[in-house]
Write a protein that holds these residues in place. Structure first.
Motif, short mmCIF file in Angstrom:
data_model
loop_
_atom_site.label_atom_id
_atom_site.label_comp_id
_atom_site.label_asym_id
_atom_site.label_seq_id
_atom_site.Cartn_x
_atom_site.Cartn_y
_atom_site.Cartn_z
N UNK A 405 5.86 -12.71 -0.26
CA UNK A 405 5.77 -13.69 0.82
C UNK A 405 7.12 -14.34 1.05
N UNK A 406 7.50 -14.43 2.31
CA UNK A 406 8.73 -15.15 2.68
C UNK A 406 8.43 -15.90 3.98
N UNK A 407 8.90 -17.12 4.07
CA UNK A 407 8.70 -17.93 5.27
C UNK A 407 7.22 -18.06 5.62
N UNK A 408 6.38 -18.14 4.60
CA UNK A 408 4.96 -18.35 4.84
C UNK A 408 4.22 -17.15 5.38
N UNK A 409 4.81 -15.97 5.18
CA UNK A 409 4.18 -14.76 5.72
C UNK A 409 4.24 -13.61 4.72
N UNK A 410 3.22 -12.76 4.77
CA UNK A 410 3.24 -11.57 3.95
C UNK A 410 4.24 -10.57 4.53
N UNK A 411 5.15 -10.10 3.69
CA UNK A 411 6.16 -9.16 4.16
C UNK A 411 5.95 -7.78 3.52
N UNK A 412 5.45 -7.76 2.28
CA UNK A 412 5.30 -6.47 1.60
C UNK A 412 4.11 -6.52 0.66
N UNK A 413 3.61 -5.32 0.34
CA UNK A 413 2.46 -5.16 -0.53
C UNK A 413 2.74 -3.93 -1.39
N UNK A 414 2.60 -4.05 -2.69
CA UNK A 414 2.98 -2.93 -3.56
C UNK A 414 2.12 -2.90 -4.79
N UNK A 415 1.97 -1.70 -5.36
CA UNK A 415 1.28 -1.62 -6.65
C UNK A 415 1.61 -0.33 -7.37
N UNK A 416 1.32 -0.39 -8.67
CA UNK A 416 1.31 0.84 -9.45
C UNK A 416 0.09 1.60 -8.97
N UNK A 417 0.27 2.90 -8.71
CA UNK A 417 -0.78 3.65 -8.05
C UNK A 417 -1.88 4.07 -9.02
N UNK A 418 -3.09 3.96 -8.53
CA UNK A 418 -4.23 4.45 -9.28
C UNK A 418 -4.20 5.98 -9.23
N UNK A 419 -4.05 6.64 -10.38
CA UNK A 419 -4.02 8.11 -10.34
C UNK A 419 -5.13 8.75 -11.18
N UNK A 420 -6.07 7.94 -11.64
CA UNK A 420 -7.24 8.48 -12.33
C UNK A 420 -8.31 8.80 -11.29
N UNK A 421 -8.59 10.09 -11.06
CA UNK A 421 -9.52 10.46 -9.97
C UNK A 421 -10.93 9.91 -10.19
N UNK A 422 -11.32 9.73 -11.45
CA UNK A 422 -12.67 9.23 -11.73
C UNK A 422 -12.79 7.77 -11.29
N UNK A 423 -11.78 7.00 -11.65
CA UNK A 423 -11.77 5.58 -11.26
C UNK A 423 -11.68 5.47 -9.73
N UNK A 424 -10.83 6.31 -9.12
CA UNK A 424 -10.65 6.22 -7.67
C UNK A 424 -11.96 6.51 -6.94
N UNK A 425 -12.65 7.56 -7.38
CA UNK A 425 -13.92 7.92 -6.74
C UNK A 425 -14.93 6.78 -6.90
N UNK A 426 -14.98 6.20 -8.11
CA UNK A 426 -15.92 5.11 -8.35
C UNK A 426 -15.61 3.93 -7.42
N UNK A 427 -14.32 3.65 -7.22
CA UNK A 427 -13.96 2.51 -6.37
C UNK A 427 -14.29 2.79 -4.91
N UNK A 428 -14.05 4.01 -4.47
CA UNK A 428 -14.42 4.38 -3.10
C UNK A 428 -15.92 4.22 -2.92
N UNK A 429 -16.67 4.72 -3.89
CA UNK A 429 -18.14 4.66 -3.77
C UNK A 429 -18.62 3.22 -3.71
N UNK A 430 -18.03 2.39 -4.54
CA UNK A 430 -18.42 0.98 -4.55
C UNK A 430 -18.10 0.31 -3.21
N UNK A 431 -16.91 0.66 -2.70
CA UNK A 431 -16.47 0.10 -1.41
C UNK A 431 -17.47 0.44 -0.30
#
Length: 508
Positions: A405-431
């Motif tokens: 955040x800069x000047x009261x605004x979101x400028x960037x979004x970042x993360x370490x990527x989820x690369x476990x396919x089992x976890x990813x599928x579970x999260x998609x399903x939950x979503x």
RNA sequence: GGGCCGUUAACUCAGUCGGUAGAGUAUCUGCCUUUUAAGCAGAGAGUCGCUGGUUCGAGUCCAGCACGGCCCA
């Protein structure tokens, strides 16, 4: 045409007269001229005596921006894409015939001038015209010379007028181009490959946002304009491209505001064998470099605030920020009922039970975000609002993620990527299961993406940077419309589809 | 989607208490060979955003609509 103003009729009449005299209104044999700024740069320091020694003749071309006539002579300023230069046209110097034609020239016309340099009484470097020629006849008058054009609607709809009249607007867009170049330079010189991935997706993904729908006739298929390139870029990580970036448009079918345009420019980059912490360092380095390139300083001014982009920047967890910046009592943070009450008190009632992360991010938007003027990384976003991010090793309820955040605004979004396919599928399903009627959540699971992860994606971190907002920040522009040449507006009357049709459709 | 503000000449803006529309720039004509928001004299230029209503009379008051801006959702 019949109700055109007097001024337009006069211009057309004048153009016809010129044609009768054999003048070509739109010639196409003009060779690239010398630039005003280049002449100013070399001869700006020459005095009159020194200029008399210069035998060279200079040929320039540009739009007449100001014209001061004196009967048998005139001064004018022409503007080319580099800058301005003054021209002196004298009847007894250019000759009767040329002068007669010159007298029909208007402010706004583009002309070509050739002559030698001299200095006027007021010491302005000026070209004494030996020859003047019409390059392009202008059929419409320029706006008022002193106040320029202020009406925002005209400025956005007819950006060409805005650019002719307002030098600072042109300058903002030149800076935008420099920023884009700076971004490319940074990533390519750090071993990133620039790539292009589809803009038309058959499954929405990579962000939470309502998409635009379009239709492919031959395939008989509805397609979505992409809301993010993320899932495709990560497929490239699977494919072996360890460092990639894409700098291009995203489309989100949402409201238009001072910081939202339905199509906007996003830079996303992905780096294998890096973590979100590495990306914080990269982001600091990148932004500091851009500020230096543009302003020669990592301290900038934005809308009256002084902002210091010198690394390192402040880091706070989302939880800390809610307590320390937002003033939410720590013991309230895990109490959904009290959080809901607090949101309701802020005129933001939530319906139903939401994931805890939703309460936090909503409160954050209201209480914290506007206060983050200096660059601040907010980390540890709840897993339930970060479906593509890797869970933190110690605390799986949060992810290895940050937003900047800069000047009261979101400028960037970042993360370490989820690369476990089992976890990813579970999260998609939950979503999908908890989606309800939320049009911002993708309704379909991208199984091909899961398959890609099953092939094995190296550990990686990725980031998206809102380029328009970055440009706003670095050019001190208050509105996203000031950094997009042609921001989205409703069509004018008579333009596009009829209003009735649009209304009918909107109601359905 | 809601609130507030705006929309008058090509541009920037005035327009009082409801009484038939004003300025500057730009344009046109005349004068003017060192001006730079050039100057002087004169002239022309308006669907007052659109549609209704109130009124003897509406740029002005009322309603609806359109477009834009800002704020909120």
């Amino acid at each position: 045409m019949s109700q055109d103003s007097q001024i337009l009729k006069q211009r057309r009449q004048k153009a016809e007269e010129l044609e009768e005299w054999g003048v070509t209104l739109f010639p196409n044999d003009i060779k690239p001229p010398e630039l005003a700024a280049a002449i100013q740069k070399v001869y700006g320091s020459y005095d009159q005596n020194a200029l008399e020694e210069v035998q060279e003749s200079f040929r320039v071309a540009g739009r007449i921006m100001a014209l001061r006539r004196f009967g048998k002579a005139a001064f004018l300023h022409i503007k080319d894409y580099s800058g301005r230069i003054q021209i002196h046209v004298v009847r007894d110097h250019v000759g009767q015939d040329q002068y007669k034609i010159f007298k029909k020239f208007d402010i706004g016309d583009i002309i070509e001038v050739e002559g030698r340099l001299f200095r006027t009484k007021t010491n302005e470097l000026t070209i004494e015209a030996d020859r003047v020629r019409l390059v392009t006849k202008s059929f419409r008058p320029l706006p008022e010379k002193y106040h320029g054009i202020k009406d925002k609607e005209i400025r956005y709809r007819r950006r060409y007028m805005d650019l002719i009249m307002n030098e600072d607007v042109a300058e903002t867009f030149r800076k935008r181009s420099m920023i884009i170049q700076g971004l490319r330079r940074y990533f390519t010189s750090n071993g990133f490959l620039e790539v292009e991935t589809p803009m038309m997706h058959s499954i929405v993904g990579g962000a939470t946002a309502k998409p635009f729908v379009t239709h492919h006739n031959a395939l008989g298929l509805d397609l979505y304009l992409r809301i993010a390139p993320e899932l495709y870029l990560k497929r490239l990580l699977v494919g072996g491209f360890d460092r990639v970036f894409e700098l291009n448009r995203n489309f989100r079918n949402e409201g238009i505001s001072i910081q939202h345009n339905p199509e906007f420019t996003m830079l996303e980059f992905y780096e294998a064998y890096a973590t979100y912490e590495d990306l914080m360092v990269r982001t600091e380095e990148l932004f500091a470099q851009l500020a230096l390139d543009l302003h020669g300083d990592t301290r900038i001014r934005y809308q009256g605030d002084s902002i210091d982009l010198t690394p390192p920047w402040k880091r706070l967890t989302l939880e800390e920020s809610l307590v320390e910046v937002g003033g939410v009592p720590r013991e309230e943070l895990h109490d959904r009922e009290r959080l809901a009450r607090r949101l309701a008190d802020l005129d933001n009632p939530v319906k139903g039970e939401l994931p805890l992360g939703k309460y936090w991010t909503k409160l954050f938007d209201l209480l914290v975000e506007p206060k983050l003027i200096q660059p601040t990384f907010i980390t540890r976003y709840p897993t339930d609002v970060s479906p593509l991010a890797r869970k933190n090793a110690e605390d799986p309820t949060v992810t290895d993620r940050f937003e900047l955040f800069i000047a009261g605004r979101e400028i960037a979004n970042a993360f370490s990527e989820l690369n476990d396919p089992r976890d990813q599928l579970a999260r998609f399903q939950e979503q999908v299961a908890n989606r309800g009627d939320d049009e911002e959540i993708p309704p379909e699971i991208d199984y091909d993406y899961v398959m890609a992860l099953e092939m094995g994606m190296p550990p990686a971190a990725g980031e998206g940077i809102g380029v328009d907002r970055l440009v706003m920040l670095l050019t001190d522009s208050p509105s996203i419309r000031d950094v997009i040449f042609f921001p989205q507006l409703r069509p004018e009357k008579g333009e596009g589809r009829s209003k009735g049709k649009q209304k009918e459709k909107a109601k359905k």
